[in-house]
Design a protein around this motif. Structure first.
Motif, PDB file in Angstrom:
ATOM      1  N   SER A  83     -25.822 -85.386  32.879  1.00  0.00           N
ATOM      2  CA  SER A  83     -25.080 -83.726  32.533  1.00  0.00           C
ATOM      3  C   SER A  83     -24.149 -83.458  33.504  1.00  0.00           C
ATOM      4  O   SER A  83     -22.748 -83.576  33.615  1.00  0.00           O
ATOM      5  CB  SER A  83     -26.195 -82.436  32.273  1.00  0.00           C
ATOM      6  OG  SER A  83     -24.795 -81.260  32.170  1.00  0.00           O
ATOM      7  N   SER A  84     -25.029 -83.356  34.769  1.00  0.00           N
ATOM      8  CA  SER A  84     -24.207 -83.288  36.372  1.00  0.00           C
ATOM      9  C   SER A  84     -22.635 -84.690  36.433  1.00  0.00           C
ATOM     10  O   SER A  84     -21.959 -84.418  36.454  1.00  0.00           O
ATOM     11  CB  SER A  84     -24.348 -83.363  37.758  1.00  0.00           C
ATOM     12  OG  SER A  84     -25.749 -82.180  37.301  1.00  0.00           O
ATOM     13  N   ARG A  87     -20.138 -83.958  33.676  1.00  0.00           N
ATOM     14  CA  ARG A  87     -19.430 -82.574  34.687  1.00  0.00           C
ATOM     15  C   ARG A  87     -18.811 -83.241  34.952  1.00  0.00           C
ATOM     16  O   ARG A  87     -17.282 -82.513  35.605  1.00  0.00           O
ATOM     17  CB  ARG A  87     -20.264 -81.283  34.858  1.00  0.00           C
ATOM     18  CG  ARG A  87     -19.687 -80.128  35.313  1.00  0.00           C
ATOM     19  CD  ARG A  87     -20.586 -78.458  34.973  1.00  0.00           C
ATOM     20  NE  ARG A  87     -22.034 -79.310  35.435  1.00  0.00           N
ATOM     21  CZ  ARG A  87     -22.590 -79.596  37.152  1.00  0.00           C
ATOM     22  NH1 ARG A  87     -21.107 -78.812  37.890  1.00  0.00           N
ATOM     23  NH2 ARG A  87     -23.281 -79.998  37.700  1.00  0.00           N
ATOM     24  N   TYR A 106     -16.730 -82.064  29.289  1.00  0.00           N
ATOM     25  CA  TYR A 106     -17.764 -80.623  29.498  1.00  0.00           C
ATOM     26  C   TYR A 106     -18.552 -80.681  28.371  1.00  0.00           C
ATOM     27  O   TYR A 106     -19.575 -79.953  28.623  1.00  0.00           O
ATOM     28  CB  TYR A 106     -17.089 -80.213  29.833  1.00  0.00           C
ATOM     29  CG  TYR A 106     -16.332 -79.746  31.233  1.00  0.00           C
ATOM     30  CD1 TYR A 106     -16.810 -79.731  32.636  1.00  0.00           C
ATOM     31  CD2 TYR A 106     -14.687 -78.977  31.100  1.00  0.00           C
ATOM     32  CE1 TYR A 106     -16.343 -80.127  33.953  1.00  0.00           C
ATOM     33  CE2 TYR A 106     -13.710 -79.629  32.606  1.00  0.00           C
ATOM     34  CZ  TYR A 106     -14.760 -79.761  33.768  1.00  0.00           C
ATOM     35  OH  TYR A 106     -13.806 -79.495  34.667  1.00  0.00           O
ATOM     36  N   ALA A 109     -20.916 -82.611  28.220  1.00  0.00           N
ATOM     37  CA  ALA A 109     -22.245 -82.463  29.268  1.00  0.00           C
ATOM     38  C   ALA A 109     -22.968 -81.068  29.249  1.00  0.00           C
ATOM     39  O   ALA A 109     -24.059 -81.062  29.447  1.00  0.00           O
ATOM     40  CB  ALA A 109     -21.557 -82.177  30.653  1.00  0.00           C
ATOM     41  N   ALA A 123     -22.067 -76.338  33.673  1.00  0.00           N
ATOM     42  CA  ALA A 123     -20.089 -77.021  32.569  1.00  0.00           C
ATOM     43  C   ALA A 123     -20.371 -75.787  32.084  1.00  0.00           C
ATOM     44  O   ALA A 123     -18.707 -75.864  31.191  1.00  0.00           O
ATOM     45  CB  ALA A 123     -22.105 -77.754  32.101  1.00  0.00           C
ATOM     46  N   ASN A 126     -17.286 -74.835  33.603  1.00  0.00           N
ATOM     47  CA  ASN A 126     -15.957 -75.457  33.628  1.00  0.00           C
ATOM     48  C   ASN A 126     -15.434 -75.310  32.106  1.00  0.00           C
ATOM     49  O   ASN A 126     -13.951 -76.084  32.722  1.00  0.00           O
ATOM     50  CB  ASN A 126     -16.786 -76.898  34.444  1.00  0.00           C
ATOM     51  CG  ASN A 126     -17.252 -76.793  36.191  1.00  0.00           C
ATOM     52  OD1 ASN A 126     -17.992 -77.938  36.120  1.00  0.00           O
ATOM     53  ND2 ASN A 126     -16.524 -75.772  36.784  1.00  0.00           N
ATOM     54  N   ARG A 127     -15.782 -75.646  31.630  1.00  0.00           N
ATOM     55  CA  ARG A 127     -14.942 -75.811  29.903  1.00  0.00           C
ATOM     56  C   ARG A 127     -14.660 -74.851  30.283  1.00  0.00           C
ATOM     57  O   ARG A 127     -12.926 -74.573  29.713  1.00  0.00           O
ATOM     58  CB  ARG A 127     -16.873 -75.309  28.957  1.00  0.00           C
ATOM     59  CG  ARG A 127     -15.427 -76.361  27.475  1.00  0.00           C
ATOM     60  CD  ARG A 127     -16.304 -76.537  26.816  1.00  0.00           C
ATOM     61  NE  ARG A 127     -16.538 -75.452  26.184  1.00  0.00           N
ATOM     62  CZ  ARG A 127     -17.534 -76.117  24.902  1.00  0.00           C
ATOM     63  NH1 ARG A 127     -18.569 -77.176  24.432  1.00  0.00           N
ATOM     64  NH2 ARG A 127     -18.367 -74.524  24.545  1.00  0.00           N
TER      65      ARG A 127
END
Length: 663
Positions: A83-84, A87, A106, A109, A123, A126-127
């Motif tokens: 996931s990271s 991202r 994203y 992620a 996540a 960020n999205r």
């Protein structure tokens, strides 16, 4: 792990992690020790005429399950490290202002983040920044709330609070600055919504046998075509015949990280909520996520990595979804009663009824041992995946487990046999994603808008199985169009020309005669549907549209040509209606050739007027202009006539524009 990131971002790369090859190898190794391949094929073909349970019982003698290695399965499971990485990839896209790719990464992620983990909160946050940069303040706010709810680090909350304030300010200003342009757009959108709700996706007088069809639609048995849908009275072009939700539906890219559709209601989305268990499913809201888990995904979810590694074809996914929707309790009932409740005559075709789905016919070739074997083996692989990965078989008494397993596999096989010939592809508008109704009406140049609408594509995004619509037979010269609603895979079947009493409702399984030659069409239908088409276009080898456009219109008698069903317009009797000289040989009516030519030209001009309205994104006005033109072309011009078929295409495009901009 970098290779896996690339595979996720380019899901059309071939999957080479299947256990099917090893299962096949062991199968034939066991087979060689007991019998010859010739004897096995002979016995197998005998079982193909008896039923799916006999086939499963025979194949299962040599079947041995081979698990996919845990390290492979783990690549398609929740993982904070992956996931990271996704991202970080999204961050790269965001820094270069490639917001669409950033949004995709994203979202991926989010799908790979373990539930309620810090990586999930990061996540979502960020999205939200990407959505805000794309001008989607409301959606950004929703992601900010999700970030707060999923362990977003306290040390970064100030930054997220500031973003929330920006979103609130933007939404407040937007609400206060409503102008005349936006008001006009809202009025137009309301008109389209009313058309969709009140006309296009509404059955006025439901049929007692088929509540999703109009009362004048009937099921009739044909000695060679089987069950077919007909109308029991004359109906005009533009009539809505069927409006139906699918019994089940499956996204085309279900196993390829489709992040643009809700995996339950099929709605187009720009953001979504992930499944809490797997890394493949995403939903438009909590409600859809809950309904999916309750209806089918609760069983499918733990199986998704196996289904992905085996590159499971969509028709098998549809078969699995039918079984998942039925669930073990319903299957146990059918198992205990030996399918007796499904053997009774069908008296209702409700959209949520399983009986009509079970009785959809198959066109499989029972004389092909490879086909018979492959389908049975696939059914056993799917059933064993369900058995080993989910709780589907929990609660079954130990002494009944093997028999119930074989029964479940046989039901999967039954639908592997009948689904490929009865599922309906669902298409969507592609090419308008960057535009709102307001921008098309007031924001862009007319020529740019025309070019934009000309370039619209209609790719397939899902497939559904329907109790009524799936009964439609094929013609290379169909008399209906299919329009998909914005949610649930709801399908409207709309007549594109007038139908006479007792005329069959026919759709097109591939491309129509206007697009492909007879050889291409027949080869496709023979290979994929196991029949040779004998529709009016094939019988007469009608040319493609590019050739038709070079031909002149041939006028017919207004008085009597309209009494002939379309499929009889090749008959000698109908040919007497063609106007030669100044009269009709069928009924004796006399005409002025000059007046006939003028009337034809007037309707051709109205056709072009309707097309210009479509190119200006004025589809409701286009439909009103076009309907009498379609009637004239059908009644007064001998088929095949190029403008008649071009008019049908314009009508479909108009309907699609109405639906697309009604959201």
């Amino acid at each position: 792990m970098e290779d896996l990131v690339q595979q996720i971002l380019a899901p059309n790369l071939p999957v080479q992690e299947s256990n099917a090859d090893e299962i096949n190898r062991i199968f034939f190794q066991k087979l060689e020790t007991t019998t010859s391949l010739e004897e096995f094929n002979e016995q197998l073909l005998k079982t193909s005429t008896k039923g799916t349970l006999e086939r499963i019982s025979m194949i299962s003698k040599y079947f041995e399950w081979v698990p996919i290695p845990p390290e492979t399965i783990s690549k398609y499971s929740k993982h904070p490290g992956l996931s990271s990485q996704l991202r970080e990839k999204a961050n790269e896209f965001f820094r270069t202002k490639n917001y669409q790719s950033a949004l995709q990464c994203y979202t991926l992620a989010i799908m790979y983040s373990p539930w309620n983990s810090e990586t999930l909160g990061l996540a979502f946050a960020n999205r939200s920044a990407t959505l805000l940069a794309m001008g989607k303040a409301l959606e950004a706010l929703q992601d900010i709330d999700s970030a707060y709810a999923h362990n977003y680090p306290e040390k970064f909350r100030k930054k997220l609070d500031e973003r929330r304030q920006k979103c609130d300010d933007i939404l407040r200003k937007t609400q206060q600055s409503g102008d005349e342009t936006e008001s006009q757009s809202m009025i137009e959108r309301d008109k389209r919504k009313k058309f969709c709700q009140g006309i296009l996706f509404r059955v006025k007088k439901p049929n007692a046998l088929m509540t999703s069809a109009e009362e004048f639609v009937q099921i009739q048995f044909h000695p060679t075509h089987g069950r077919q849908l007909i109308v029991n009275r004359d109906i005009p072009a533009g009539t809505i015949l069927i409006v139906e939700k699918p019994f089940i539906s499956v996204l085309k890219d279900l196993l390829k990280w489709d992040v643009t559709h809700c995996h339950f209601c099929l709605r187009k989305i720009i953001q979504g909520l992930p499944c809490q268990g797997c890394v493949f499913a995403i939903y438009c809201n909590e409600s859809c996520r809950g309904k999916a888990a309750e209806e089918f995904h609760g069983f499918e979810c733990p199986c998704m990595p196996y289904l992905h590694c085996n590159a499971t074809p969509r028709y098998i996914l549809l078969a699995l979804r039918i079984i998942s929707k039925l669930g073990p309790n319903k299957l146990q009932e059918l198992f205990q009663e030996n399918l007796n409740s499904l053997s009774s005559p069908l008296d209702r075709y409700d959209s949520d009824s399983y009986n009509p789905i079970y009785h959809l016919v198959t066109h499989s070739n029972p004389q092909d041992p490879i086909d018979v074997y492959t389908k049975a083996l696939n059914a056993l692989i799917v059933a064993t995946t369900l058995q080993t990965q989910s709780n589907f078989f929990e609660g079954i008494p130990q002494d009944k487990k093997q028999d119930f397993f074989n029964f479940t596999a046989s039901m999967i096989l039954h639908h592997i046999d009948n689904i490929p010939f009865n599922s309906i592809s669902l298409d969507e508008v592609e090419g308008l994603e960057k535009y709102t109704l307001s921008s098309t009406l007031h924001g862009i140049d007319r020529e740019e808008l025309s070019n934009l609408i000309r370039s619209i594509q209609f790719p397939q995004f899902a497939a559904g199985v329907y109790t009524v619509a799936s009964l439609m037979n094929h013609s290379c010269d169909p008399n209906v169009t299919r329009v998909v609603g914005l949610t649930d895979g709801t399908l409207a079947i709309v007549a594109t020309r007038s139908l006479k009493c007792n005329e069959e409702i026919v759709t097109c399984y591939s491309r129509s005669f206007t697009s492909d030659t007879i050889d291409i069409r027949r080869a496709y239908l023979s290979e994929n549907y196991c029949f040779d088409c004998d529709c009016i276009a094939c019988r007469n080898n009608w040319p493609e549209l590019s050739v038709l456009m070079k031909s002149r219109a041939v006028s017919c008698c207004r008085s009597c040509a309209g009494i002939f069903p379309h499929d009889q317009k090749e008959s000698k009797e109908f040919q007497r209606c063609v106007i030669q000289g100044s009269g009709c040989k069928h009924c004796g009516s006399q005409y002025s050739l000059h007046e006939i030519e003028d009337e034809l030209n007037r309707n051709i001009e109205l056709f072009f007027q309707a097309y210009r309205l479509v190119l200006a994104n004025a589809p409701l006005e286009a439909i009103r202009t076009l309907m009498p033109v379609l009637k004239f072309f059908q009644t007064c011009v001998r088929p095949p006539y190029s403008k008649a078929y071009m008019g049908q295409d314009v009508y479909k495009q108009a309907l699609e524009l109405v639906v697309y901009f009604s959201r």
